[in-house]
Design a protein around this motif. Sequence first.
Motif, PDB file in Angstrom:
ATOM      1  N   LEU A 127       1.750   1.804  -3.564  1.00  0.00           N
ATOM      2  CA  LEU A 127       0.575   2.357  -4.233  1.00  0.00           C
ATOM      3  C   LEU A 127       0.469   3.861  -4.001  1.00  0.00           C
ATOM      4  O   LEU A 127       0.224   4.636  -4.940  1.00  0.00           O
ATOM      5  CB  LEU A 127      -0.691   1.651  -3.737  1.00  0.00           C
ATOM      6  CG  LEU A 127      -2.024   2.276  -4.167  1.00  0.00           C
ATOM      7  CD1 LEU A 127      -2.184   2.248  -5.681  1.00  0.00           C
ATOM      8  CD2 LEU A 127      -3.190   1.575  -3.472  1.00  0.00           C
ATOM      9  N   GLN A 169       0.828  -1.207   0.000  1.00  0.00           N
ATOM     10  CA  GLN A 169       0.000   0.000   0.000  1.00  0.00           C
ATOM     11  C   GLN A 169       0.865   1.261   0.000  1.00  0.00           C
ATOM     12  O   GLN A 169       0.480   2.281  -0.570  1.00  0.00           O
ATOM     13  CB  GLN A 169      -0.981  -0.040   1.172  1.00  0.00           C
ATOM     14  CG  GLN A 169      -2.023  -1.133   0.968  1.00  0.00           C
ATOM     15  CD  GLN A 169      -2.979  -1.388   2.115  1.00  0.00           C
ATOM     16  OE1 GLN A 169      -3.861  -2.218   2.005  1.00  0.00           O
ATOM     17  NE2 GLN A 169      -2.821  -0.706   3.233  1.00  0.00           N
ATOM     18  N   ILE A 217      -7.599  -0.320  -4.270  1.00  0.00           N
ATOM     19  CA  ILE A 217      -6.970   0.752  -5.048  1.00  0.00           C
ATOM     20  C   ILE A 217      -7.971   1.879  -5.289  1.00  0.00           C
ATOM     21  O   ILE A 217      -7.652   3.059  -5.142  1.00  0.00           O
ATOM     22  CB  ILE A 217      -6.410   0.189  -6.372  1.00  0.00           C
ATOM     23  CG1 ILE A 217      -5.206  -0.723  -6.081  1.00  0.00           C
ATOM     24  CG2 ILE A 217      -6.012   1.320  -7.322  1.00  0.00           C
ATOM     25  CD1 ILE A 217      -4.712  -1.513  -7.272  1.00  0.00           C
ATOM     26  N   GLY A 256      -1.055  -3.962  -4.435  1.00  0.00           N
ATOM     27  CA  GLY A 256      -1.269  -2.574  -4.851  1.00  0.00           C
ATOM     28  C   GLY A 256      -0.869  -2.391  -6.308  1.00  0.00           C
ATOM     29  O   GLY A 256      -1.167  -3.226  -7.169  1.00  0.00           O
TER      30      GLY A 256
END
Length: 265
Positions: free
Chosen positions: A32, A29, A117, A247
């Motif tokens: 991301l 994450q 996402i 991610g």
Amino acid sequence: MQRSFKDQLNRTININYPPKRIISLVPSQTELLFELGLDQEVIGITKFCIHPEVKFKEKTKIGGTKKLNLELIRSLKPDLIIGNKEENEQAQVEELMSEFPVWMSDIHDLDGAKRTITEIGELVDRQPESAYLNHLITAGFNDLQTLALQNGLHKSVAYLIWKGPYMFAGRNTFINQMLAMNGLNNVVRENRYPEMDLKALATLNPDLVFLSSEPYPFKEKHLEEIRLALPDAKVMLVDGEMFSWYGSRLVKAVQYLFQLQKELY
């Protein structure tokens, strides 16, 4: 501006929107967030948040995913913390929840990854960027499934994640779906991450045995023991990030899995 969001544990959090001081507790994450362009907003990451490398070097490390430095987190005064149910330790997360807005993901499959996402994109005001990532991921994995079907790829596999004792990715895991989408049938029937010795594994007679690069860092030296126990199986090292990071790494995973499929025909 204050806005309310629901996380994937069905909790409502209130944040100053868009957030300006974000701490991420999960490597995939974290990657991301940087992919979404939040270079300045992300102020704290874990010591395992190694991608992208340049950001890893310059950001404050707030401990490991399961051993957070709570005092350091407090000193950074975040206006949003982003974690994950499986990867973070419940008691520590609950302590943080009593002091800060904490948004938690709970991901078991590709659809859940894409939903995450989307939701993180909304949470941090990066909706177009998150929509584009999901477009790439959806198209890529559709192509991967098509390729596996066209080439008749249908092999059985065991996926090792740990040694001492040996532990495997079982059913109801993100890894299990990654295998299935590439024409690979997991011989481990138990849920989550069961332990099993090599003698028991041999009775399952997998065509393939994958040794993951994480969380246990399997290397070339570990291959021989498995090959001796399962002489008829093809034993391979695989990049665990490509099977378990959910991610933006999924975009890179598509090319990796295309190449892997070619090796397995």
